[in-house]
Design a protein around this motif. Structure first.
Motif, PDB file in Angstrom:
ATOM      1  N   GLN B   6       0.846  -1.191   0.000  1.00  0.00           N
ATOM      2  CA  GLN B   6       0.000   0.000   0.000  1.00  0.00           C
ATOM      3  C   GLN B   6       0.885   1.246   0.000  1.00  0.00           C
ATOM      4  N   THR B   7       0.484   2.207  -0.818  1.00  0.00           N
ATOM      5  CA  THR B   7       1.185   3.494  -0.839  1.00  0.00           C
ATOM      6  C   THR B   7       0.169   4.617  -0.893  1.00  0.00           C
ATOM      7  N   PRO B   8       0.482   5.786  -0.308  1.00  0.00           N
ATOM      8  CA  PRO B   8       1.643   6.013   0.556  1.00  0.00           C
ATOM      9  C   PRO B   8       1.398   5.451   1.955  1.00  0.00           C
ATOM     10  N   LYS B   9       2.382   5.465   2.799  1.00  0.00           N
ATOM     11  CA  LYS B   9       2.209   5.008   4.183  1.00  0.00           C
ATOM     12  C   LYS B   9       1.471   6.058   5.008  1.00  0.00           C
ATOM     13  N   HIS B  10       1.760   7.303   4.729  1.00  0.00           N
ATOM     14  CA  HIS B  10       1.128   8.397   5.467  1.00  0.00           C
ATOM     15  C   HIS B  10       0.668   9.462   4.478  1.00  0.00           C
ATOM     16  N   LEU B  11      -0.465  10.096   4.801  1.00  0.00           N
ATOM     17  CA  LEU B  11      -0.973  11.209   4.011  1.00  0.00           C
ATOM     18  C   LEU B  11      -1.507  12.247   4.986  1.00  0.00           C
ATOM     19  N   ILE B  12      -1.067  13.470   4.808  1.00  0.00           N
ATOM     20  CA  ILE B  12      -1.601  14.578   5.614  1.00  0.00           C
ATOM     21  C   ILE B  12      -2.178  15.591   4.643  1.00  0.00           C
ATOM     22  N   THR B  13      -3.434  15.944   4.847  1.00  0.00           N
ATOM     23  CA  THR B  13      -4.068  16.886   3.946  1.00  0.00           C
ATOM     24  C   THR B  13      -5.116  17.692   4.718  1.00  0.00           C
ATOM     25  N   ALA B  14      -5.811  18.543   4.005  1.00  0.00           N
ATOM     26  CA  ALA B  14      -6.762  19.444   4.659  1.00  0.00           C
ATOM     27  C   ALA B  14      -8.197  19.072   4.301  1.00  0.00           C
ATOM     28  N   THR B  15      -9.126  19.601   5.069  1.00  0.00           N
ATOM     29  CA  THR B  15     -10.542  19.361   4.774  1.00  0.00           C
ATOM     30  C   THR B  15     -10.880  19.875   3.374  1.00  0.00           C
ATOM     31  N   ARG B  18      -8.965  16.069  -1.927  1.00  0.00           N
ATOM     32  CA  ARG B  18      -9.190  14.737  -2.479  1.00  0.00           C
ATOM     33  C   ARG B  18      -7.864  13.987  -2.472  1.00  0.00           C
ATOM     34  N   VAL B  19      -7.895  12.709  -2.125  1.00  0.00           N
ATOM     35  CA  VAL B  19      -6.673  11.894  -2.112  1.00  0.00           C
ATOM     36  C   VAL B  19      -6.951  10.556  -2.773  1.00  0.00           C
ATOM     37  N   THR B  20      -5.868   9.916  -3.204  1.00  0.00           N
ATOM     38  CA  THR B  20      -5.954   8.580  -3.802  1.00  0.00           C
ATOM     39  C   THR B  20      -4.994   7.652  -3.082  1.00  0.00           C
ATOM     40  N   LEU B  21      -5.513   6.537  -2.616  1.00  0.00           N
ATOM     41  CA  LEU B  21      -4.710   5.515  -1.954  1.00  0.00           C
ATOM     42  C   LEU B  21      -4.556   4.354  -2.923  1.00  0.00           C
ATOM     43  N   ARG B  22      -3.371   3.763  -2.922  1.00  0.00           N
ATOM     44  CA  ARG B  22      -3.080   2.725  -3.901  1.00  0.00           C
ATOM     45  C   ARG B  22      -2.752   1.403  -3.229  1.00  0.00           C
ATOM     46  N   CYS B  23      -3.138   0.316  -3.886  1.00  0.00           N
ATOM     47  CA  CYS B  23      -2.897  -1.019  -3.340  1.00  0.00           C
ATOM     48  C   CYS B  23      -2.496  -1.979  -4.448  1.00  0.00           C
ATOM     49  N   SER B  24      -1.429  -2.729  -4.211  1.00  0.00           N
ATOM     50  CA  SER B  24      -1.059  -3.824  -5.108  1.00  0.00           C
ATOM     51  C   SER B  24      -1.268  -5.128  -4.370  1.00  0.00           C
ATOM     52  N   PRO B  25      -2.103  -6.012  -4.884  1.00  0.00           N
ATOM     53  CA  PRO B  25      -2.384  -7.260  -4.177  1.00  0.00           C
ATOM     54  C   PRO B  25      -1.216  -8.240  -4.256  1.00  0.00           C
ATOM     55  N   ARG B  26      -1.306  -9.304  -3.480  1.00  0.00           N
ATOM     56  CA  ARG B  26      -0.318 -10.384  -3.554  1.00  0.00           C
ATOM     57  C   ARG B  26      -0.355 -10.973  -4.953  1.00  0.00           C
ATOM     58  N   SER B  27       0.793 -11.462  -5.398  1.00  0.00           N
ATOM     59  CA  SER B  27       0.865 -12.092  -6.703  1.00  0.00           C
ATOM     60  C   SER B  27      -0.108 -13.274  -6.754  1.00  0.00           C
ATOM     61  N   HIS B  73      -4.160  -3.973  -9.614  1.00  0.00           N
ATOM     62  CA  HIS B  73      -3.975  -3.041  -8.513  1.00  0.00           C
ATOM     63  C   HIS B  73      -5.266  -2.248  -8.329  1.00  0.00           C
ATOM     64  N   SER B  74      -5.428  -1.685  -7.151  1.00  0.00           N
ATOM     65  CA  SER B  74      -6.666  -0.978  -6.851  1.00  0.00           C
ATOM     66  C   SER B  74      -6.348   0.396  -6.278  1.00  0.00           C
ATOM     67  N   GLU B  75      -7.271   1.307  -6.476  1.00  0.00           N
ATOM     68  CA  GLU B  75      -7.155   2.643  -5.904  1.00  0.00           C
ATOM     69  C   GLU B  75      -8.445   3.000  -5.186  1.00  0.00           C
ATOM     70  N   LEU B  76      -8.279   3.643  -4.033  1.00  0.00           N
ATOM     71  CA  LEU B  76      -9.412   4.145  -3.264  1.00  0.00           C
ATOM     72  C   LEU B  76      -9.329   5.663  -3.294  1.00  0.00           C
ATOM     73  N   ASN B  77     -10.363   6.297  -3.811  1.00  0.00           N
ATOM     74  CA  ASN B  77     -10.400   7.749  -3.922  1.00  0.00           C
ATOM     75  C   ASN B  77     -11.326   8.321  -2.857  1.00  0.00           C
ATOM     76  N   LEU B  78     -10.798   9.271  -2.111  1.00  0.00           N
ATOM     77  CA  LEU B  78     -11.572   9.921  -1.047  1.00  0.00           C
ATOM     78  C   LEU B  78     -11.652  11.404  -1.381  1.00  0.00           C
ATOM     79  N   SER B  79     -12.864  11.943  -1.468  1.00  0.00           N
ATOM     80  CA  SER B  79     -13.003  13.348  -1.863  1.00  0.00           C
ATOM     81  C   SER B  79     -13.779  14.131  -0.811  1.00  0.00           C
ATOM     82  N   SER B  80     -13.735  15.456  -0.956  1.00  0.00           N
ATOM     83  CA  SER B  80     -14.410  16.366  -0.004  1.00  0.00           C
ATOM     84  C   SER B  80     -14.128  15.923   1.421  1.00  0.00           C
ATOM     85  N   LEU B  81     -12.861  15.773   1.711  1.00  0.00           N
ATOM     86  CA  LEU B  81     -12.458  15.166   2.977  1.00  0.00           C
ATOM     87  C   LEU B  81     -12.924  15.964   4.185  1.00  0.00           C
ATOM     88  N   GLU B  82     -13.319  15.214   5.218  1.00  0.00           N
ATOM     89  CA  GLU B  82     -13.749  15.801   6.488  1.00  0.00           C
ATOM     90  C   GLU B  82     -12.828  15.298   7.591  1.00  0.00           C
TER      91      GLU B  82
END
Lengths: 112, 114
Positions: B6-15, B18-27, B73-82
């Motif tokens: 999973q990348t990144p390990k840490h994300l710091i952002t503001a309210t 929008r951010v995108t988290l990434r995941c690569s599954p096991r082979s 691989h998969s991505e999780l998108n989070l928007s209008s963050l609270e």
């Protein structure tokens, strides 16, 4: 709906056995899992049991399942300081479409 | 090492961001799952994909979306963050969906909203 309950804390002395308990509600649960989470780390799969089994042993770990009471336990023999972590019980059932329903986790503290 | 990255390990952002988290599954794993871990809600299932198709949805907010790409691989998108979106987000993978398929977890992405 599905629910998984665990006690929040357990403290043992090094060398003793630890028993972490879990209860679940979904009668259609077919697989039950134990995961370990160390500080700052992800979830490590420890073991799992199919609901037609009563017991599963894997080295120092013993899982006991009482399907009638919907009670699952994880016994760690000869507990070491390295076993200090949070242990999560999780169920997977037809009701959850195979996705995991987790308990809140039991924090195991091992004192030297 | 579970083999799930999973990348990144840490994300710091503001309210509001929008951010995108990434995941690569096991082979060899075709199923990907996303979970959220927070202090008040514990570990909750968000969404599941199998071989590029959405298979199941859990407690995922409408502001969140995900996808699984042809390379699995998969991505999780989070928007209008609270502020309440601050949590540890885990990706897990398994060979196939369904019962009896153990899920292996990545180390998570810790999201902090300021």
């Amino acid at each position: 709906g599905e629910d998984v309950e665990q006690s929040l804390f357990l403290s043992v002395r090094e060398g003793d056995s630890s028993v972490i308990n879990c209860t679940y509600t979904d009668s259609s649960s077919t697989y039950l899992y134990w995961y370990k989470q160390e500080p700052g780390a992800g979830l490590q799969l420890l073991t799992y049991i199919f609901s037609n089994m009563d017991m599963k042993q894997d080295q120092r770990l013993t899982v006991l399942l009482n399907k009638k009471d919907k009670h699952l336990s994880l016994r760690i023999a000869d507990t070491q300081t390295g076993d200090s972590a949070i242990y999560f019980c999780a169920e997977s059932s037809r009701g959850s479409q195979g996705n995991l329903i987790f308990g809140k986790g039991t924090k195991l503290s091992v004192k030297p | 090492d579970s083999g799930v990255t999973q990348t990144p390990k840490h994300l710091i952002t503001a309210t509001g961001q929008r951010v995108t988290l990434r995941c690569s599954p096991r082979s060899g794993d075709l199923s990907v799952y996303w979970y959220q871990q927070s202090l008040d809600q514990g570990l909750q299932f968000l969404i599941q994909y199998y071989n590029g198709e959405e298979r199941a949805k859990g407690n995922i907010l409408e502001r969140f979306s995900a996808q699984q790409f042809p390379d699995l691989h998969s991505e999780l998108n989070l928007s209008s963050l609270e502020l309440g979106d601050s949590a540890l987000y885990f990706c897990a993978s398994s060979v196939a969906p369904g019962l009896g398929q153990p899920q292996h977890f990545g180390d998570g992405t810790r999201l902090s909203i300021l």
